[in-house]
Design a protein around this motif. Structure first.
Motif, PDB file in Angstrom:
ATOM      1  N   ASN A  24       0.878  -1.158   0.000  1.00 60.87           N
ATOM      2  CA  ASN A  24       0.000   0.000   0.000  1.00 60.87           C
ATOM      3  C   ASN A  24       0.915   1.206   0.000  1.00 60.87           C
ATOM      4  OD1 ASN A  24      -2.995  -0.688   0.446  1.00 60.87           O
ATOM      5  ND2 ASN A  24      -1.888  -2.134   1.743  1.00 60.87           N
ATOM      6  N   GLY A  25       0.739   2.081  -0.936  1.00 62.71           N
ATOM      7  CA  GLY A  25       1.620   3.245  -0.980  1.00 62.71           C
ATOM      8  C   GLY A  25       0.950   4.372  -1.728  1.00 62.71           C
ATOM      9  N   THR A  26       1.283   5.601  -1.332  1.00 60.99           N
ATOM     10  CA  THR A  26       0.644   6.764  -1.928  1.00 60.99           C
ATOM     11  C   THR A  26       1.705   7.804  -2.276  1.00 60.99           C
ATOM     12  OG1 THR A  26      -1.236   6.310  -0.478  1.00 60.99           O
ATOM     13  CG2 THR A  26      -1.218   8.444  -1.564  1.00 60.99           C
ATOM     14  N   ILE A  27       1.509   8.470  -3.400  1.00 62.91           N
ATOM     15  CA  ILE A  27       2.415   9.547  -3.822  1.00 62.91           C
ATOM     16  C   ILE A  27       1.564  10.770  -4.136  1.00 62.91           C
ATOM     17  CG2 ILE A  27       4.141  10.289  -5.503  1.00 62.91           C
ATOM     18  CD1 ILE A  27       4.469   7.352  -6.316  1.00 62.91           C
ATOM     19  N   SER A  28       1.963  11.939  -3.639  1.00 65.10           N
ATOM     20  CA  SER A  28       1.314  13.169  -4.072  1.00 65.10           C
ATOM     21  C   SER A  28       2.345  14.054  -4.733  1.00 65.10           C
ATOM     22  CB  SER A  28       0.668  13.901  -2.884  1.00 65.10           C
ATOM     23  OG  SER A  28      -0.469  13.170  -2.449  1.00 65.10           O
ATOM     24  N   LEU A  29       1.983  14.610  -5.861  1.00 62.45           N
ATOM     25  CA  LEU A  29       2.894  15.487  -6.590  1.00 62.45           C
ATOM     26  C   LEU A  29       2.083  16.508  -7.363  1.00 62.45           C
ATOM     27  CD1 LEU A  29       4.496  13.285  -9.429  1.00 62.45           C
ATOM     28  CD2 LEU A  29       2.227  13.024  -8.535  1.00 62.45           C
ATOM     29  N   SER A  30       2.767  17.548  -7.855  1.00 64.78           N
ATOM     30  CA  SER A  30       2.010  18.599  -8.519  1.00 64.78           C
ATOM     31  C   SER A  30       1.793  18.258  -9.993  1.00 64.78           C
ATOM     32  CB  SER A  30       2.738  19.937  -8.389  1.00 64.78           C
ATOM     33  OG  SER A  30       3.913  19.913  -9.171  1.00 64.78           O
ATOM     34  N   GLN A  31       0.796  18.908 -10.572  1.00 63.05           N
ATOM     35  CA  GLN A  31       0.539  18.719 -12.001  1.00 63.05           C
ATOM     36  C   GLN A  31       1.757  19.159 -12.815  1.00 63.05           C
ATOM     37  OE1 GLN A  31      -3.285  21.047 -11.952  1.00 63.05           O
ATOM     38  NE2 GLN A  31      -3.892  19.475 -13.411  1.00 63.05           N
ATOM     39  N   LEU A  32       2.460  20.193 -12.325  1.00 66.23           N
ATOM     40  CA  LEU A  32       3.639  20.669 -13.053  1.00 66.23           C
ATOM     41  C   LEU A  32       4.764  19.630 -12.997  1.00 66.23           C
ATOM     42  CD1 LEU A  32       4.999  22.914 -14.648  1.00 66.23           C
ATOM     43  CD2 LEU A  32       5.665  23.984 -12.485  1.00 66.23           C
ATOM     44  N   GLN A  33       4.926  19.010 -11.844  1.00 65.90           N
ATOM     45  CA  GLN A  33       5.925  17.936 -11.746  1.00 65.90           C
ATOM     46  C   GLN A  33       5.583  16.814 -12.715  1.00 65.90           C
ATOM     47  OE1 GLN A  33       5.598  17.300  -7.450  1.00 65.90           O
ATOM     48  NE2 GLN A  33       7.626  18.226  -7.143  1.00 65.90           N
ATOM     49  N   ILE A  34       4.292  16.487 -12.778  1.00 66.34           N
ATOM     50  CA  ILE A  34       3.863  15.433 -13.704  1.00 66.34           C
ATOM     51  C   ILE A  34       4.183  15.844 -15.135  1.00 66.34           C
ATOM     52  CG2 ILE A  34       1.844  14.243 -14.659  1.00 66.34           C
ATOM     53  CD1 ILE A  34       0.611  14.282 -11.872  1.00 66.34           C
ATOM     54  N   ALA A  35       3.917  17.118 -15.456  1.00 65.29           N
ATOM     55  CA  ALA A  35       4.165  17.586 -16.826  1.00 65.29           C
ATOM     56  C   ALA A  35       5.637  17.405 -17.191  1.00 65.29           C
ATOM     57  CB  ALA A  35       3.747  19.048 -16.958  1.00 65.29           C
ATOM     58  N   SER A  36       6.517  17.707 -16.241  1.00 66.04           N
ATOM     59  CA  SER A  36       7.940  17.573 -16.522  1.00 66.04           C
ATOM     60  C   SER A  36       8.330  16.092 -16.681  1.00 66.04           C
ATOM     61  CB  SER A  36       8.746  18.235 -15.405  1.00 66.04           C
ATOM     62  OG  SER A  36      10.110  18.111 -15.664  1.00 66.04           O
ATOM     63  N   LEU A  37       7.769  15.259 -15.839  1.00 66.64           N
ATOM     64  CA  LEU A  37       8.040  13.820 -15.963  1.00 66.64           C
ATOM     65  C   LEU A  37       7.544  13.308 -17.319  1.00 66.64           C
ATOM     66  CD1 LEU A  37       7.029  12.778 -12.326  1.00 66.64           C
ATOM     67  CD2 LEU A  37       9.331  12.542 -13.306  1.00 66.64           C
ATOM     68  N   LEU A  38       6.363  13.774 -17.729  1.00 71.14           N
ATOM     69  CA  LEU A  38       5.818  13.298 -19.007  1.00 71.14           C
ATOM     70  C   LEU A  38       6.592  13.863 -20.198  1.00 71.14           C
ATOM     71  CD1 LEU A  38       1.957  13.273 -18.338  1.00 71.14           C
ATOM     72  CD2 LEU A  38       3.579  11.357 -18.272  1.00 71.14           C
ATOM     73  N   ALA A  39       7.112  15.087 -20.048  1.00 72.13           N
ATOM     74  CA  ALA A  39       7.950  15.633 -21.127  1.00 72.13           C
ATOM     75  C   ALA A  39       9.198  14.756 -21.272  1.00 72.13           C
ATOM     76  CB  ALA A  39       8.320  17.082 -20.838  1.00 72.13           C
ATOM     77  N   ASN A  40       9.727  14.282 -20.147  1.00 74.49           N
ATOM     78  CA  ASN A  40      10.854  13.358 -20.219  1.00 74.49           C
ATOM     79  C   ASN A  40      10.467  12.036 -20.872  1.00 74.49           C
ATOM     80  OD1 ASN A  40      13.603  14.137 -18.922  1.00 74.49           O
ATOM     81  ND2 ASN A  40      12.009  15.236 -17.773  1.00 74.49           N
ATOM     82  N   ALA A  41       9.269  11.572 -20.566  1.00 72.03           N
ATOM     83  CA  ALA A  41       8.807  10.345 -21.209  1.00 72.03           C
ATOM     84  C   ALA A  41       8.704  10.561 -22.718  1.00 72.03           C
ATOM     85  CB  ALA A  41       7.454   9.921 -20.632  1.00 72.03           C
ATOM     86  N   PHE A  42       8.218  11.750 -23.103  1.00 72.15           N
ATOM     87  CA  PHE A  42       8.111  12.073 -24.529  1.00 72.15           C
ATOM     88  C   PHE A  42       9.479  11.977 -25.196  1.00 72.15           C
ATOM     89  CE2 PHE A  42       8.417  14.983 -28.081  1.00 72.15           C
ATOM     90  CZ  PHE A  42       7.290  14.673 -28.826  1.00 72.15           C
TER      91      PHE A  42
END
Ligand code: AR6
Length: 540
Positions: free
Chosen positions: A175-193
């Motif tokens: 069981n585990g939970t992560i909270s992060l900002s939408q901007l952090q997600i955007a940067s992670l997804l730009a890296n995925a791109f």
């Protein structure tokens, strides 16, 4: 003439909401950091602007429990320079390669391959090239390279300052939970791109990330198939994704997202032959979709055990569509190990960016979507999605096997039950033909299993039959029947076992069978014993 006939059956939406407002119930409690809830932003949130990263300095954990970040000093890359082979920091190469004025996707391809050279012969960028040569016109292509692309590069390269903490992996049976900002997600997804995540490219199931979804976007860039249809939906998915990047790079999103993996050991799941609850209220409609009309409810994602399913491939059904109109969902693919039978993933706070029409082959991006969903005290949009993966049935008889029935009941239960700290005042479940499209299940059985799980979890249900009015009527009648006869879950469960035993092979009408049998005495002594022996076999 049909105008005064409601297109729904069961109880009204108001009754489902128990007179409360659309956003009065909440799936997850406010964010509170703990050893099992990693918070990558600083709390409390600023009054305005984007959340600040937490911690204030960069920490790094290069190990098997955290995402291996592309900017880690441990991320090394073997290069051949001046006749000598040596290791270089891979992030430096990534920066050098991406900081250029791109004018074509071929140039982008070379840049991506410059830090993924071992895949140079294997990766293919046909779908990406096709998108720019055949789908966009010249002007759109120029605008892309002049404006959007440099901003996406900036967003990706800001990763070290945007995500300072280590991103934990949500591993199997935890069981585990992560909270992060939408901007952090955007940067992670730009890296995925830009395909910068290390160790995520192997197709070997034994490799370190062999049991994780794919995350680098080269998968999508190669999702090209001759023949009109397959490829078109990939093109439309790309439109959604580029639109997302256009939005987040023109104005940084300010919200927060929580991702929670939930695991209940099988031995702690309900004993389905002992549950005395009866079915809870149902609102069923042939119109609308989970994401649009299911506002404020816990919305079911008809998931793959590798969350996201074919979103970075040719897939374009419920899960993939949801992931491209709400691309922040894709960050779950970075952290979520394959879901096991009694596990589910809840995501709260994602934003919807795109409007669409159609489904599967006819799926089309039709423009910007402004998501007006209000936020909770932790900055999360009040949208919650639960990913539960149904079983795939090659042979349709298999779904009536007791093991499979229990598996699906448990899976739905884990998704619906709510977490510690927020088991009361939970919103209803918004769902539909879970497991009944690509996974070929029987909707009449699956809805009943979902209703049983929801009842034990104490939640009402809103069900979308996706245009099927006959199904709507049949389900409404079945639900009414069991409510009227106060048939409890254990009894319904015993009827399912009887159907498997006596009727499923003859393909006799499932609901008719249930009606006829449920009028008989609940469970005969003999049968009940029989079920218990069966169950004990199953449990072992
Ligand atoms: N709202 C309500 N109902 C819907 C919606 C919607 N937005 N979209 C579809 N339906 P499917 P599965 C109905 O095939 O069988 C993906 O690749 C519609 O009747 O997406 O569980 C995943 O990654 C449709 O036929 O779900 C998995 O690999 C039915 O829901 C796999 O598909 C089932 O949708 C899961 O397949």
């Amino acid at each position: 003439p049909l105008d005064d006939v409601p297109e729904w059956k069961g109880v009204s939406m108001d009754e489902i909401r128990k007179g409360l407002g659309v956003y009065d119930c909440q799936e997850l409690p406010p964010i509170c950091a703990s050893s099992s809830h990693i918070v990558l932003i600083s709390l409390p949130l600023p009054a305005r602007g984007t959340p600040k990263p937490y911690p204030t300095y960069q920490v790094e954990k290069w190990c098997q429990d955290y995402v291996r970040m592309p900017h880690s000093k441990h991320n090394l890359y073997l290069v051949n320079e001046n006749g000598s082979r040596h290791n270089r920091n891979r992030w430096e190469i990534i920066q050098e390669s991406l900081l250029q004025n791109f004018v074509s996707t071929h140039q982008l391809e070379s840049a991506i391959l410059s830090y993924n050279h071992i895949y140079a012969q294997r990766w293919d960028f046909t779908a990406l090239h096709h998108f720019f040569s055949e789908v966009l016109d010249e002007e759109e292509t120029n605008t892309f390279f002049e404006t959007l692309m440099p901003k996406m590069v900036q967003l990706a390269l800001q990763l070290p300052v945007l995500v300072t903490g280590s991103v934990p992996l949500l591993k199997r049976h935890t069981n585990g939970t992560i909270s992060l900002s939408q901007l952090q997600i955007a940067s992670l997804l730009a890296n995925a791109f830009f395909c910068t995540f290390p160790r995520r490219n192997s197709t070997d199931p034994q490799s370190e990330y062999g049991r994780y979804p794919y995350i680098n976007f080269n998968r999508l860039f190669s999702a090209y198939k001759e023949g009109k249809w397959k490829c078109e939906s990939v093109m439309e998915k790309m439109k959604c994704i580029f639109h997302y990047f256009r939005r987040v790079t023109s104005k940084a999103p300010e919200g927060v997202v929580t991702i929670q993996r939930r695991y209940i050991p099988k031995s702690d799941c309900p004993k389905w032959d002992e549950q005395v609850q009866t079915l809870l209220p149902l609102h069923i409609t042939s119109r609308g979709t989970i994401e649009a009309e299911g506002t404020g409810f816990l919305q079911v994602d008809f998931a793959n055990k590798y969350v996201g399913g074919g979103v970075l491939g040719l897939g374009c059904v419920q899960e993939e569509i949801r992931f491209v109109i709400c691309p922040e969902l894709m960050v779950t693919m970075l952290v979520t190990e394959e879901l096991d039978d009694t596990e589910a993933l809840i995501v709260s706070g994602v934003e919807r960016y795109s409007k669409y029409k159609g489904y599967s082959n006819s799926f089309k991006w039709i423009g910007d979507y402004v998501d007006e969903t209000p936020k909770d005290s932790s900055g999360r949009r009040l949208t919650s999605i639960v990913a539960i993966d149904a079983l795939y049935f090659k042979n349709s008889q298999m779904q009536f096997n007791i093991n499979n029935i229990i598996r699906e009941l448990n899976k739905a239960y884990v998704g619906f039950v709510g977490c510690e700290g927020s088991k009361s005042n939970l919103p209803a479940i918004a769902t539909g033909n879970w497991g009944c499209g690509a996974f070929r299940g029987n909707p009449k059985l699956k809805v009943l299993l979902q209703l049983m799980a929801a009842a034990v979890a104490g939640r009402s249900m809103v069900y979308f039959t996706f245009g099927d009015t006959n199904l709507r009527d049949d389900i409404a009648e079945m639900h009414k029947h069991f409510v009227k006869h106060e048939t409890n879950i254990a009894h319904i469960f015993s009827l399912l076992l009887q159907y498997q035993e006596f009727a499923s092979a003859e393909n006799s009408d499932f609901y008719r069978f249930l009606y006829n049998r449920s009028k008989m005495k609940p469970i005969t002594q003999h049968l009940s014993k029989n079920i218990h022996t069966k169950l004990s076999v199953v449990k072992e």
